[in-house]
Design an enzyme around this catalytic site. Structure first.
Site, short mmCIF file in Angstrom:
data_model
loop_
_atom_site.label_atom_id
_atom_site.label_comp_id
_atom_site.label_asym_id
_atom_site.label_seq_id
_atom_site.Cartn_x
_atom_site.Cartn_y
_atom_site.Cartn_z
CB SER A 56 -0.94 0.01 1.21
OG SER A 56 -0.21 0.23 2.39
CE LYS A 91 -3.73 2.49 4.47
NZ LYS A 91 -2.93 1.28 4.76
#
Lengths: 211, 211
Positions: free
Chosen positions: B134, B170
């Site tokens: 990610s 993230k």
DNA sequence: CTTGACAGTGAACGAGTGTTTACTATACAT
DNA sequence: ATGTATAGTAAACACTCGTTCACTGTCAAG
């Protein structure tokens, strides 16, 4: 140390002593002289035995080209031993196509444990700070620090190579039946041919990036 | 490495490479062959210069009895105080969309200097081993180790966040007049809203990748 | 007794190895 | 123009070095 006679152990011990003192393998005649043999053939016999038993190996015909192959430290290293090495970091060099940036010498040092990096302490590692984007497809970005181990490359290793006086990072490709070449990890960068004109300084073992 | 010409550095580099590979000093003719000199005297000239400048020494008349005398690890500047910290590395956790992988506890430890990482010793850093893709657009790949400093994030920091009992990486976005949210660095991954439901564990300070 | 392992003597050979001498070329500073 | 530093070619020499061959001696096991 199993299956060595007492004499063989003495010889091996002297060799280790000599190497720690002089950084070179002792010649036959040095071993002969140390043990007061009258013939180099006595030395030869013992070295043959040590070789047969796997403690040493040699390059036939080359002077002082025996080496100790038995790893005495393999038996003792605890799993959690801390082994931090100090690595000089060299200045911003072109990771891409040679572009005239001058090597700026040592710009810092990095300490890290050998296990994380995957190197041996005995191999004098250095690190390079990357400039350019020729290796971005390999996840090596401008400003990253790449740790280099002076060791010959194998196919697909990322190497530090000296080209026209500048160190650059490339992927070393050596396929069967084909001359080895260096390849950028960026489609916008051309390949280099041939490796025979280059000097490989070592292989990249780890990348460290400060976010 | 001061006061060496480029050529001298190349020669010294080759010698180090050869020694790391073969445990022996290269002979004159090996150096000659490597650099495609036509005469061993060229080698002699360079070795003399390296000796004069203090980088190597020799035993006259003995085969392969030069040695490197310059201690490359000795160049530490006094102001470069070593401050190595010991960082626990936690197991493979999802760097991407939650996918059910359980944190596996501490899987190892990493020692590195605080300067390289850009953290303070007083902040109890930990590291995560990344699983997933990610964050590949930020150059954080599957298998990388990311060092996390427990500290509140600012806009655009990469953070370790606890979501549904799992830690994930993230990018933290906090724009004026808008609620903060987390964003993957991969266009195939969706954004997260809102941050108020999350626990930020810390900010990513460095990436270490073993090649 | 024989055989094999281990340890060594003696002598010599051929290749590896470092080193010297004489020389050329280029670049730079004085 | 001259001197110095750097880099290298060419050739040869003397020594180092590993290696071989032939041999002897001791000890232990079968």
């Amino acid at each position: 140390m199993e299956n060595l006679t007492l004499r063989q152990q003495e010889i091996l011990g002297y060799i280790q002593l000599h190497m720690s003192q002089f950084d070179t393998w002792p010649s036959f005649r040095e071993i002969q002289s140390h043990f007061r043999f009258k013939s180099t053939n006595a030395v030869m016999g013992h070295l043959r035995a040590l070789e047969t038993k796997g403690y040493i190996s040699r390059v036939p015909g080359q002077a002082r080209s025996f080496r100790i192959t038995y790893d005495f430290n393999d038996d003792q290293r605890p799993e959690d031993a801390i082994d931090v090495i100090d690595i000089p970091v060299y200045g911003t060099i072109a990771a891409g196509y040679p572009d005239g940036v001058e090597p700026s010498g040592e710009i810092g040092r990095l300490q890290i444990d050998t296990k994380t990096v995957g190197v041996r302490r005995s191999r004098r590692c250095f690190a390079l700070k990357v400039s350019g984007e020729s290796m971005i497809d390999a996840g090596i970005y401008d400003g990253d620090i790449v740790i280099i181990e002076p060791y010959p490359p194998q196919n697909n290793d990322i190497v530090a190579a000296l080209i026209d006086g500048e160190t650059t990072l490339k992927r070393f490709i050596q396929e069967p039946g084909r001359a080895p070449f260096l390849k950028a990890e960026n489609d916008h960068y051309p390949e280099f041919h041939p490796v025979t004109e280059l000097i490989i300084q070592g292989i990249a073992k780890a990348v460290v990036r400060n976010l």
